[in-house]
Design a protein around this motif. Sequence first.
Motif, PDB file in Angstrom:
ATOM      1  N   MET A 215       0.830  -1.213   0.000  1.00  0.00           N
ATOM      2  CA  MET A 215       0.000   0.000   0.000  1.00  0.00           C
ATOM      3  C   MET A 215       0.864   1.262   0.000  1.00  0.00           C
ATOM      4  SD  MET A 215      -3.290  -0.816   0.117  1.00  0.00           S
ATOM      5  CE  MET A 215      -4.209   0.440   0.999  1.00  0.00           C
ATOM      6  N   ILE A 216       2.109   1.165   0.425  1.00  0.00           N
ATOM      7  CA  ILE A 216       2.947   2.366   0.530  1.00  0.00           C
ATOM      8  C   ILE A 216       4.188   2.297  -0.353  1.00  0.00           C
ATOM      9  CG2 ILE A 216       2.199   2.918   2.870  1.00  0.00           C
ATOM     10  CD1 ILE A 216       4.770   1.652   3.906  1.00  0.00           C
ATOM     11  N   SER A 294       2.869  -3.118   7.382  1.00  0.00           N
ATOM     12  CA  SER A 294       3.716  -1.917   7.423  1.00  0.00           C
ATOM     13  C   SER A 294       4.331  -1.694   8.796  1.00  0.00           C
ATOM     14  CB  SER A 294       2.889  -0.694   7.014  1.00  0.00           C
ATOM     15  OG  SER A 294       2.414  -0.827   5.696  1.00  0.00           O
ATOM     16  N   MET A 295       3.573  -2.002   9.868  1.00  0.00           N
ATOM     17  CA  MET A 295       4.117  -1.825  11.215  1.00  0.00           C
ATOM     18  C   MET A 295       5.262  -2.794  11.475  1.00  0.00           C
ATOM     19  SD  MET A 295       4.008   0.055  13.862  1.00  0.00           S
ATOM     20  CE  MET A 295       2.420   0.904  13.826  1.00  0.00           C
ATOM     21  N   GLU A 296       5.171  -3.999  10.930  1.00  0.00           N
ATOM     22  CA  GLU A 296       6.260  -4.966  11.069  1.00  0.00           C
ATOM     23  C   GLU A 296       7.497  -4.480  10.320  1.00  0.00           C
ATOM     24  OE1 GLU A 296       4.685  -8.643   9.666  1.00  0.00           O
ATOM     25  OE2 GLU A 296       3.350  -8.920  11.381  1.00  0.00           O
ATOM     26  N   LEU A 321       8.601  -6.282  -6.741  1.00  0.00           N
ATOM     27  CA  LEU A 321       7.321  -5.605  -6.970  1.00  0.00           C
ATOM     28  C   LEU A 321       7.414  -4.107  -6.729  1.00  0.00           C
ATOM     29  CD1 LEU A 321       4.925  -8.128  -5.173  1.00  0.00           C
ATOM     30  CD2 LEU A 321       5.557  -8.048  -7.593  1.00  0.00           C
ATOM     31  N   GLY A 322       8.332  -3.691  -5.872  1.00  0.00           N
ATOM     32  CA  GLY A 322       8.440  -2.268  -5.553  1.00  0.00           C
ATOM     33  C   GLY A 322       9.508  -2.039  -4.511  1.00  0.00           C
ATOM     34  N   LEU A 323       9.628  -0.799  -4.088  1.00  0.00           N
ATOM     35  CA  LEU A 323      10.587  -0.480  -3.031  1.00  0.00           C
ATOM     36  C   LEU A 323       9.970   0.523  -2.056  1.00  0.00           C
ATOM     37  CD1 LEU A 323      11.956   2.566  -3.377  1.00  0.00           C
ATOM     38  CD2 LEU A 323      13.150   1.455  -5.254  1.00  0.00           C
ATOM     39  N   PHE A 385      -6.795  -4.865  -4.091  1.00  0.00           N
ATOM     40  CA  PHE A 385      -6.126  -3.729  -4.722  1.00  0.00           C
ATOM     41  C   PHE A 385      -5.732  -2.708  -3.661  1.00  0.00           C
ATOM     42  CE2 PHE A 385     -10.777  -3.438  -5.423  1.00  0.00           C
ATOM     43  CZ  PHE A 385     -11.075  -2.381  -4.577  1.00  0.00           C
ATOM     44  N   SER A 386      -4.706  -1.917  -3.984  1.00  0.00           N
ATOM     45  CA  SER A 386      -4.202  -0.946  -3.012  1.00  0.00           C
ATOM     46  C   SER A 386      -4.328   0.490  -3.484  1.00  0.00           C
ATOM     47  CB  SER A 386      -2.737  -1.247  -2.678  1.00  0.00           C
ATOM     48  OG  SER A 386      -1.946  -1.215  -3.857  1.00  0.00           O
ATOM     49  N   THR A 387      -4.616   0.709  -4.777  1.00  0.00           N
ATOM     50  CA  THR A 387      -4.713   2.066  -5.318  1.00  0.00           C
ATOM     51  C   THR A 387      -6.062   2.274  -5.989  1.00  0.00           C
ATOM     52  OG1 THR A 387      -3.789   1.436  -7.459  1.00  0.00           O
ATOM     53  CG2 THR A 387      -2.228   2.094  -5.736  1.00  0.00           C
ATOM     54  N   ILE A 388      -6.377   3.540  -6.285  1.00  0.00           N
ATOM     55  CA  ILE A 388      -7.629   3.837  -6.970  1.00  0.00           C
ATOM     56  C   ILE A 388      -7.607   3.264  -8.387  1.00  0.00           C
ATOM     57  CG2 ILE A 388      -6.828   6.085  -7.786  1.00  0.00           C
ATOM     58  CD1 ILE A 388     -10.401   5.124  -6.660  1.00  0.00           C
ATOM     59  N   ALA A 389      -6.423   3.199  -9.006  1.00  0.00           N
ATOM     60  CA  ALA A 389      -6.314   2.576 -10.321  1.00  0.00           C
ATOM     61  C   ALA A 389      -6.663   1.093 -10.236  1.00  0.00           C
ATOM     62  CB  ALA A 389      -4.896   2.761 -10.874  1.00  0.00           C
TER      63      ALA A 389
END
Length: 440
Positions: A215-216, A294-296, A321-323, A385-389
């Motif tokens: 999500m972030i 995210s807290m972990e 997938l991302g960073l 899903f995590s985004t509006i897209a």
Amino acid sequence: MITEIIEIIIIIILISINGFLTMAELAIISSRKHKLLKLEQEGYKGARISIELLEDSTDFLSAVQIGITVSNIIIGVFGGATLAAPLSAYLQPYIPNSYTVSYVLIIILSTYFTLIVGEIAPKQIAINNPEKIAIKFAKEMKLLSKISAPIVKVLSDSTKILLKIIGQDKIKKHEVTEEEINLLIEEGIEEGNIEEDEKAIIERVFRLDAQKVDMIMTPRNEIVWLDLEDSDEENKAKIIESKRSIFPVATEELDNFIGVVQAKDILSSLFNDEKLELKKVIKTPLVVPDNLLSMELLNKFKANEHYVHMVLVVDEFGTVLGLITLNDLLEGIVGDIPGIDELDDPKITQLKDGSWLIDGRITIDVFKDMFDIDEELPNEEEDNFSTIAGFILGYLEKIPTQGETFQWDKYYFEILGMDGSQIDKILIKIVEPIKQTKDD
């Protein structure tokens, strides 16, 4: 005459005792443990006794109930049987059935004063400042519990037997929920003890504890990374154009990542007129799965002693997938911080006509906050899903075209921009809600 005055004084004293017991009981029961602990730390001796009475309230409540019951019985005896006779003698020349009238009048008056002085007013006082009153009268309540211990023992055992018979003998420990904390925050805002900014930070912390790292994270297609197969000039150009401070390093493709480099290390080499050798300044990043909370991740950052403050997010097959940087997590708690990767942040703009122009990367949590949406979006849990897209793709079940429109509930969506197959810009308007659902 003197006898009647003494009896009236006794009734007044009993009503006052009734009020005192009612006030002390409600104050202790209504007290919040964390406030009592704070008062104990400040040196208030009655705070510890209040906590003990609050944690083990059975004997204390029984003792109070005994005192209230006994005082009410005595008030009834003195009020009805004793004072009715002299009042009847006074009223006899003026009205018929004077004794009955006197008896009813005494009961009404004693009930009235018992309710006001012995119940309503003490309860209101206790509710207004429970902790202060609790620590003030805690010693007296504990003493009352000791004095009435034999009677309390009988009543407590009888109560336990009755509760066991009806299946209510197990004491349920009350756990403070997130909803209760939110209500306390709202109360604190109304009273002026908590600022709106503080509320927003607390809410983001709760959100951080529930959302996954995807999500972030910055998605794969937006990662600026350095390829060891590229020339030094090509990598220098990437560093200058991106204006970032940290870069993943890989060979040929991102999934073959080796580590990360920081811009300050590269600049240090350049300022010392040294040749740019990325391999010499590569550091090992954290690598986390996409289902990590995210807290972990924040805890991993805190425990990290040898890694840079960047993590690569991978799926079960090891595909990047991302960073995520520490700044991403920080913004998840305190909100947007101007100047931190500002050029790459998703944008939200409200237009003059009240509509919204938003970036397709805006997270679902931010979208819900914008429009005060409490319920889940269609297929939110299933599609994850995590985004509006992501929501739009799941809702339409296809990749939309530029200019395509649709409506969900009272929200009208128009796709203003596409970047290949990626949804770039979206226009959102609030209109009249549709009567039929999509399935209809």
